[in-house]
Every structure is written in structure tokens, then in C-alpha cells.
Design a protein around this motif. Structure first.
Motif, PDB file in Angstrom:
ATOM      1  N   PRO A   1      -2.363   7.302   6.785  1.00  0.00           N
ATOM      2  CA  PRO A   1      -2.836   5.964   6.386  1.00  0.00           C
ATOM      3  C   PRO A   1      -2.370   4.836   7.308  1.00  0.00           C
ATOM      4  O   PRO A   1      -3.204   4.007   7.713  1.00  0.00           O
ATOM      5  N   PRO A   2      -1.081   4.756   7.691  1.00  0.00           N
ATOM      6  CA  PRO A   2      -0.710   3.683   8.606  1.00  0.00           C
ATOM      7  C   PRO A   2      -1.309   3.845  10.003  1.00  0.00           C
ATOM      8  O   PRO A   2      -1.520   2.853  10.703  1.00  0.00           O
ATOM      9  N   VAL A   3      -1.581   5.082  10.397  1.00  0.00           N
ATOM     10  CA  VAL A   3      -2.243   5.298  11.685  1.00  0.00           C
ATOM     11  C   VAL A   3      -3.651   4.713  11.640  1.00  0.00           C
ATOM     12  O   VAL A   3      -4.120   4.089  12.609  1.00  0.00           O
TER      13      VAL A   3
ATOM     14  N   ALA B   1      -6.618   7.809   2.618  1.00  0.00           N
ATOM     15  CA  ALA B   1      -5.495   7.343   1.801  1.00  0.00           C
ATOM     16  C   ALA B   1      -5.768   7.463   0.307  1.00  0.00           C
ATOM     17  O   ALA B   1      -4.864   7.222  -0.498  1.00  0.00           O
ATOM     18  N   GLY B   2      -6.992   7.827  -0.062  1.00  0.00           N
ATOM     19  CA  GLY B   2      -7.304   7.945  -1.476  1.00  0.00           C
ATOM     20  C   GLY B   2      -7.195   6.627  -2.212  1.00  0.00           C
ATOM     21  O   GLY B   2      -6.568   6.541  -3.276  1.00  0.00           O
ATOM     22  N   THR B   3      -7.799   5.571  -1.664  1.00  0.00           N
ATOM     23  CA  THR B   3      -7.729   4.261  -2.307  1.00  0.00           C
ATOM     24  C   THR B   3      -8.592   4.223  -3.562  1.00  0.00           C
ATOM     25  O   THR B   3      -9.392   5.131  -3.816  1.00  0.00           O
ATOM     26  N   GLY B   4      -8.442   3.146  -4.307  1.00  0.00           N
ATOM     27  CA  GLY B   4      -9.320   2.918  -5.442  1.00  0.00           C
ATOM     28  C   GLY B   4     -10.645   2.343  -4.978  1.00  0.00           C
ATOM     29  O   GLY B   4     -10.950   2.340  -3.779  1.00  0.00           O
TER      30      GLY B   4
ATOM     31  N   PHE C   1       0.831  -1.206   0.000  1.00  0.00           N
ATOM     32  CA  PHE C   1       0.000   0.000   0.000  1.00  0.00           C
ATOM     33  C   PHE C   1       0.866   1.256   0.000  1.00  0.00           C
ATOM     34  O   PHE C   1       0.585   2.219  -0.723  1.00  0.00           O
ATOM     35  N   ALA C   2       1.926   1.242   0.818  1.00  0.00           N
ATOM     36  CA  ALA C   2       2.820   2.404   0.890  1.00  0.00           C
ATOM     37  C   ALA C   2       3.569   2.616  -0.414  1.00  0.00           C
ATOM     38  O   ALA C   2       3.804   3.754  -0.838  1.00  0.00           O
ATOM     39  N   ALA C   3       3.939   1.514  -1.073  1.00  0.00           N
ATOM     40  CA  ALA C   3       4.683   1.615  -2.327  1.00  0.00           C
ATOM     41  C   ALA C   3       3.770   1.883  -3.515  1.00  0.00           C
ATOM     42  O   ALA C   3       4.254   2.147  -4.620  1.00  0.00           O
TER      43      ALA C   3
ATOM     44  N   ILE D   1      -6.087  -4.381   1.167  1.00  0.00           N
ATOM     45  CA  ILE D   1      -5.215  -3.204   1.226  1.00  0.00           C
ATOM     46  C   ILE D   1      -4.046  -3.374   0.265  1.00  0.00           C
ATOM     47  O   ILE D   1      -3.622  -2.407  -0.403  1.00  0.00           O
ATOM     48  N   ALA D   2      -3.517  -4.590   0.170  1.00  0.00           N
ATOM     49  CA  ALA D   2      -2.392  -4.853  -0.723  1.00  0.00           C
ATOM     50  C   ALA D   2      -2.824  -4.869  -2.189  1.00  0.00           C
ATOM     51  O   ALA D   2      -2.094  -4.384  -3.062  1.00  0.00           O
ATOM     52  N   ILE D   3      -4.004  -5.420  -2.458  1.00  0.00           N
ATOM     53  CA  ILE D   3      -4.464  -5.571  -3.832  1.00  0.00           C
ATOM     54  C   ILE D   3      -4.905  -4.245  -4.438  1.00  0.00           C
ATOM     55  O   ILE D   3      -4.686  -3.993  -5.647  1.00  0.00           O
ATOM     56  N   ASP D   4      -5.487  -3.365  -3.638  1.00  0.00           N
ATOM     57  CA  ASP D   4      -6.089  -2.137  -4.161  1.00  0.00           C
ATOM     58  C   ASP D   4      -5.132  -1.323  -5.044  1.00  0.00           C
ATOM     59  O   ASP D   4      -5.508  -0.945  -6.160  1.00  0.00           O
ATOM     60  N   PRO D   5      -3.900  -1.036  -4.585  1.00  0.00           N
ATOM     61  CA  PRO D   5      -3.030  -0.234  -5.474  1.00  0.00           C
ATOM     62  C   PRO D   5      -2.586  -1.010  -6.720  1.00  0.00           C
ATOM     63  O   PRO D   5      -2.209  -0.387  -7.729  1.00  0.00           O
ATOM     64  N   LEU D   6      -2.628  -2.345  -6.679  1.00  0.00           N
ATOM     65  CA  LEU D   6      -2.196  -3.126  -7.830  1.00  0.00           C
ATOM     66  C   LEU D   6      -3.209  -3.069  -8.967  1.00  0.00           C
ATOM     67  O   LEU D   6      -2.841  -3.178 -10.142  1.00  0.00           O
ATOM     68  N   ILE D   7      -4.493  -2.917  -8.608  1.00  0.00           N
ATOM     69  CA  ILE D   7      -5.520  -2.893  -9.653  1.00  0.00           C
ATOM     70  C   ILE D   7      -6.065  -1.481  -9.883  1.00  0.00           C
ATOM     71  O   ILE D   7      -6.850  -1.270 -10.797  1.00  0.00           O
TER      72      ILE D   7
END
Length: 316
Positions: free
Chosen positions: A186-188, A252-255, A53-55, A309-315
Motif C-alpha cells: 500500500p505505501p508503495v 490495500a482493501g479499502t472501503g 491509513f496504516a493504523a 486515504i485518511a478518511i476511508d478507514p475512519l468511515i
């Protein structure tokens, strides 16, 4: 993250205490058991997804490896030191009497040295191959877990797991700082998700083993409060968990994927929490309350939420 999972819940057969000299295999297994591998697994499950997520994608694999190894050793150190301090009550509790120290396979001094050594190694690895901030957070988490939760809160207050459980929230911060070398909101939020998730998760298990806790005078909430009151608290903390999980979306402005997954998973978690509360009203019979159903649901909820959380930035 809860350190209260048991071999019974994981499908592990109880072994009798060894007669005479323990074999090398027994000793190795005992030292591994001191680290509570299942707890390490759950802690890393909140570390690695936050790194993705951070990357905003796939972080450097070398960095992930160093963070995972350092984090695993750190969690193992805290667990081993917890076993040393709690060995007196572990001998009396049915769910913990098969641990290495109650079975006298490992001496308290050896376990202490083992735990401290893991702690030093983890700090060096995180400091050198990750960054000083992540190393400092790891040391802080261990200190909080041992001195605040294990030595101060656990045997003194029903709020033990509420505040002491904060130690299990640090991996989310460590995963973020490993990539960015700085803290942010976001990490908080991820920290708070685990913070509010911990009480319903742990209280469900404590309901199942409340006689164990009562026998050693550990005032877990299900020991001192009626089941209906515990059920109500579980519902309130579950609502807080789901609410804070949705806050990550705008902060965090996720997708689209993360909020959709958080909403569905949160709904399932809430339904199970309310069902437990309804079953607990008017009865103290554990067979009717069936708290382990919520315990396993909470595990699945947190695991899948952090995978999202991990998948969201990938897609996205």
C-alpha cells in the motif's frame, strides 16, 4: 513533491532587497523561507493521511507529532541545502530572486550550517521517537534530493523532475513505516501516485516560467520541447497517476469511499490535463495555454486524494 512553487503563485508580494543591515524580523523570515514552508506543508499532506491509513483509524497522537516535526525538519533541511547549491541560478531567475541567499540576508555558509543542523535534528527525532526505519528513509530522501536531483539531474536532463521527483514520494513511505515499522505494497502504491503526479504538476509550472529556466540553461521539458509535446506528456502522466491511484483500492482493501473519491478527483484532473493539451496544440502563447490552471488543479487533486486515504478507514 515539487519544490518549484513561487511567491507569486501563493499571493505573496515581492519585497525589495533590504538596504543596509537587515532587521531581526528579516533574518528570521529569511531562515524560515529557506525551508520552503509551502513545500513542507505539501509533503506532510502525504505523510499524515498514510499514518491514518496504516493504523486503520487514528494513530497515536504522540507518534503523529514526532513524525510531523521530524518530517518537517527533514524537508526544511533538504530545501535549505537546495537553496545553497542553486544560489547562482536563483539570483538570475525572476521567480527565485527574492529568496534569502539572492537577497544576501543569509550567507551561504550560514544557510549550509542551518540546513545540516535541521537534517541532524530531524534524524535524531525520527530515530528516537519514531523508529530507525523511518529515520533511514528520511535520510535517503534528502540524499536523493540533494545529490541526485539538485546536483546531478536538474541541470543536465529533461528527465530531471521525472526521476528527481522521487524524493518527494518518500513521505508516503515514512508515514506508513512510522506506524507499522515495516514496508508493504500500500505505501508503495502511494509512493507511485506521487511519482506519476509530479511531472504534470511541475511541467505546468515550468511552462509558466520557461523563460526563467531557459535563461539559466536548466533543461526543463517545456524549455526544450514544443508546448503541444509537453501537453501530451502531461496527459500521459496524468492517466498513469489516476490509474495507479485506483490500484490502491484492491491492493490495500479499502472501503467504498476511497475509490469513489479517487474516480471523481481523477476525472477532474484528466479533464484539465486534456484541456491544457488542446490549448497547447498550435500555439506557444502562455496566455492561451494557461498552464497555471492545471498546476492548481494538480495541487487540489493530490491534497483531496490523500485526505480521502485518511478518511476511508475512519468511515469503513
Amino acid at each position: 513533491m515539487s519544490e518549484e512553487e513561487t511567491a507569486d503563485d501563493l499571493g505573496v508580494r515581492e519585497e525589495p532587497a533590504p538596504a543596509g543591515r537587515a532587521s531581526l524580523r528579516d533574518v528570521v523570515a529569511a531562515y524560515v523561507g529557506l525551508t520552503k514552508p509551502r513545500v513542507i506543508e505539501l509533503l506532510l499532506l502525504t505523510t499524515v493521511p498514510v499514518m491514518f491509513f496504516a493504523a486503520r483509524g487514528i494513530p497515536p497522537l504522540g507518534l503523529v507529532a514526532a513524525t510531523v516535526v521530524g518530517g518537517a525538519l527533514s524537508a526544511g533541511s533538504a530545501s535549505a541545502l537546495n537553496c545553497v547549491y542553486d544560489r547562482d541560478i536563483d539570483e538570475q531567475m525572476r521567480r527565485t530572486r527574492r529568496r534569502a541567499l539572492p537577497r544576501h540576508i543569509v550567507t551561504p555558509r550560514s544557510a549550509l550550517v542551518f540546513g545540516l543542523t535541521l537534517g541532524v535534528l530531524s534524524t535524531v527525532i525520527l530515530f528516537v521517537w519514531v523508529n530507525p526505519l523511518s529515520a533511514a528513509l528520511s535520510v535517503s530522501a534528502n540524499a536523493f534530493y540533494i545529490f541526485v536531483y539538485t546536483m546531478w539531474l536538474k541541470r543536465r536532463t529533461t528527465q530531471n523532475i521525472v526521476w528527481g521527483g522521487a524524493a518527494g514520494c518518500f513521505p508516503a513511505l515514512i508515514g506508513w513505516t512510522a506506524v507499522t515499522n515495516e514496508l508493504a505494497w500500500p505505501p508503495v502504491i502511494c509512493f507511485l501516485i506521487v511519482f506519476f503526479w509530479t511531472p504534470p504538476h511541475t511541467w505546468a509550472l515550468a511552462m509558466r516560467y520557461r523563460e526563467d529556466y531557459a535563461n539559466v540553461a536548466v533543461p526543463m521539458l517545456p524549455v526544450v520541447a514544443p508546448a503541444a509535446s509537453v501537453g501530451k506528456q502531461i496527459v500521459l502522466y496524468t492517466w498513469a497517476t489516476v490509474a495507479i491511484s485506483l490500484v490502491l483500492w484492491p491492493v490495500a482493501g479499502t472501503g467504498w469511499f476511497y475509490p469513489a473519491a479517487a474516480a471523481v478527483l481523477g476525472a477532474v484532473f484528466l479533464v484539465e490535463a486534456h484541456k491544457l493539451w488542446r490549448r497547447a496544440v498550435g500555439t506557444e502563447q502562455l496566455t492561451l495555454i494557461n498552464p497555471m490552471r492545471l498546476f492548481h488543479t494538480s495541487n487540489l487533486y493530490l491534497s483531496l486524494l490523500f485526505v480521502a486515504i485518511a478518511i476511508d478507514p475512519l468511515i469503513g
